[in-house]
Design an enzyme around this catalytic site. Structure first.
Site, PDB file in Angstrom:
ATOM      1  N   THR A   1      16.395  39.145  65.357  1.00 28.92           N
ATOM      2  CA  THR A   1      17.359  38.032  64.792  1.00 28.92           C
ATOM      3  C   THR A   1      16.789  37.986  63.123  1.00 28.92           C
ATOM      4  OG1 THR A   1      17.679  36.776  66.830  1.00 28.92           O
ATOM      5  CG2 THR A   1      17.690  35.555  64.840  1.00 28.92           C
TER       6      THR A   1
ATOM      7  N   ASP B   1      18.443  45.044  67.866  1.00 31.13           N
ATOM      8  CA  ASP B   1      18.275  43.875  68.732  1.00 31.13           C
ATOM      9  C   ASP B   1      17.101  43.993  69.955  1.00 31.13           C
ATOM     10  OD1 ASP B   1      18.383  41.778  71.063  1.00 31.13           O
ATOM     11  OD2 ASP B   1      20.044  41.149  69.730  1.00 31.13           O
ATOM     12  N   SER B   2      16.104  43.208  69.799  1.00 33.54           N
ATOM     13  CA  SER B   2      14.937  43.499  70.571  1.00 33.54           C
ATOM     14  C   SER B   2      15.098  43.881  72.252  1.00 33.54           C
ATOM     15  CB  SER B   2      13.811  42.354  70.443  1.00 33.54           C
ATOM     16  OG  SER B   2      14.355  41.271  71.074  1.00 33.54           O
TER      17      SER B   2
ATOM     18  N   THR C   1      12.756  38.114  68.729  1.00 32.90           N
ATOM     19  CA  THR C   1      11.665  37.193  69.660  1.00 32.90           C
ATOM     20  C   THR C   1      12.021  37.643  70.874  1.00 32.90           C
ATOM     21  OG1 THR C   1      13.337  35.544  69.603  1.00 32.90           O
ATOM     22  CG2 THR C   1      11.844  35.657  67.843  1.00 32.90           C
ATOM     23  N   ASP C   2      13.114  38.208  71.361  1.00 34.72           N
ATOM     24  CA  ASP C   2      13.327  38.179  72.922  1.00 34.72           C
ATOM     25  C   ASP C   2      12.236  39.155  73.711  1.00 34.72           C
ATOM     26  OD1 ASP C   2      15.548  36.552  72.747  1.00 34.72           O
ATOM     27  OD2 ASP C   2      16.866  37.967  73.129  1.00 34.72           O
TER      28      ASP C   2
ATOM     29  N   LYS D   1       7.101  33.793  75.495  1.00 35.42           N
ATOM     30  CA  LYS D   1       8.221  32.996  75.172  1.00 35.42           C
ATOM     31  C   LYS D   1       8.775  31.818  76.103  1.00 35.42           C
ATOM     32  CE  LYS D   1      12.804  33.362  72.518  1.00 35.42           C
ATOM     33  NZ  LYS D   1      13.853  34.159  72.237  1.00 35.42           N
TER      34      LYS D   1
ATOM     35  N   TYR E   1      -5.488  30.063  99.406  1.00 37.70           N
ATOM     36  CA  TYR E   1      -4.690  29.381 100.450  1.00 37.70           C
ATOM     37  C   TYR E   1      -4.705  30.532 101.274  1.00 37.70           C
ATOM     38  CZ  TYR E   1      -3.689  25.381  97.547  1.00 37.70           C
ATOM     39  OH  TYR E   1      -3.717  24.106  96.839  1.00 37.70           O
TER      40      TYR E   1
END
Length: 336
Positions: free
Chosen positions: A11, A53-54, A83-84, A158, A286
């Protein structure tokens, strides 16, 4: 000092098109959106490594980024990224470059630089300022500069797909902040910085192999055991289960322990992590977790999803299933 700026798209390098936002701007063009850097008085080299685009970035791209850093001769590197998947890249470079003695600071933006109110100029400026401070204090490692905060690479996640403050540090102190000083901001490093304990077993290989035949399976209430059987039938090199809470695996009704046992007996490692973003994994607390551990399932402990998967990608070609637990849980760069 010498700095290297690596541009990879995302971006932060995008412009509008008929098909939506697409990365098109070069590193040099991106610096034009950041007038605060006009007085940056250090040698700067710019490398436009690729423009993606990542979402399209893959492990081979991580190797190319690492190679570019190693061959740069720089005192610090700033890497612009979408950022993705930047948290995945930060984890990968943390492992691939754990022996490199310089800081590598990644950043991106939630809005393209040409849009009003874009966070791109501020994030680029912050990345340079953090890189400068880290280089001056000789602090190595991979980090992400975003929304005025510096976060340790393998501890980044993220958590927001729209807001500018999109990233958090997962169970780890932040490494720095941008602080107001009159009409501008300055980078301030916290006293905390990551510890490194040598390289992984892939170190010394110029282009280590990354195994991507890994299954990631989030557990949900009522999940059919047969689905997990189908996963193991596909013969992945490892299965990462995301359990409830600290690592709960259901065994009443749909009993998932049977498929896990069958997969383990056929030589497929199973690693269990929590679905919760914070708090880590401790399946021994647990019964619903301990039963899985007793079968031989490995706990992911404090690793993020990104760090765990990338570390597995690097370890599996070297170790297969042998000594996987010890190497996976070895705290290489404050990643566990």
């Amino acid at each position: 000092m010498k700095f290297l700026l690596i541009s990879t798209g995302g971006t932060i390098a995008s412009v509008s098109s008929e098909k939506g936002l697409v990365p098109a701007l070069t590193g040099e063009q991106l610096l034009e959106f950041c007038p605060l850097l006009m007085g940056f008085e250090h040698d700067l080299e710019i490398t436009d490594l690729f423009s993606k685009d990542s979402s399209n970035i893959n492990p081979h791209d991580w190797l190319n980024m690492a190679k570019s850093v190693r061959s740069s001769g720089a005192d610090a590197v700033i890497l612009l990224h979408g950022t993705d998947t930047v948290a995945w890249t930060a984890a990968a470079l943390s492992y691939l470059l754990s022996d490199v003695e310089i800081p590598i600071v990644l950043t991106g933006s939630m809005m393209p630089p040409g849009e009003p109110g874009s966070d791109a100029p501020d994030n680029i400026f912050a990345a340079f300022q953090f890189a400068l401070q880290l280089a001056m204090y000789k602090r190595k490692g991979v980090s992400i500069a975003f929304a005025d905060t510096l976060i340790h690479g393998p501890k980044t996640a993220k958590i927001d797909s729209r807001r500018k403050k999109a990233f958090v540090s997962v169970d780890y102190p932040i490494l720095g902040e941008m602080m107001d000083k009159g009409s501008h901001k300055v980078a301030w490093l916290t006293p905390h910085f990551p510890k490194f304990q040598g390289g992984g077993p892939w170190s010394g290989t110029p282009e280590p192999e990354l195994e991507t035949n890994i299954a990631l399976v989030p557990i949900f209430p009522g999940m059919k055991a047969a689905w997990l059987d189908a996963v193991t039938a596909a013969a992945p090199k490892a299965v990462v289960l995301e359990g409830f809470g600290l690592g709960g695996v259901p065994y009443m009704g749909e009993n998932l322990l049977g498929p896990i046992k069958n997969g383990l007996s056929s030589g497929i490692p199973f690693i269990l992590r929590s679905q919760s973003p914070f708090g880590g994994t401790d399946a021994s607390i647990y019964e619903v977790g301990r039963k899985a551990v007793d079968l031989g399932v490995i706990s992911a402990q404090g690793m993020t999803r990104e760090a765990l998967l990338v570390k597995l990608m690097l370890l599996l070609p070297v170790l297969g299933g042998k000594n996987l637990k010890e190497s996976l849980c070895f705290n290489l760069c404050d990643d566990v």
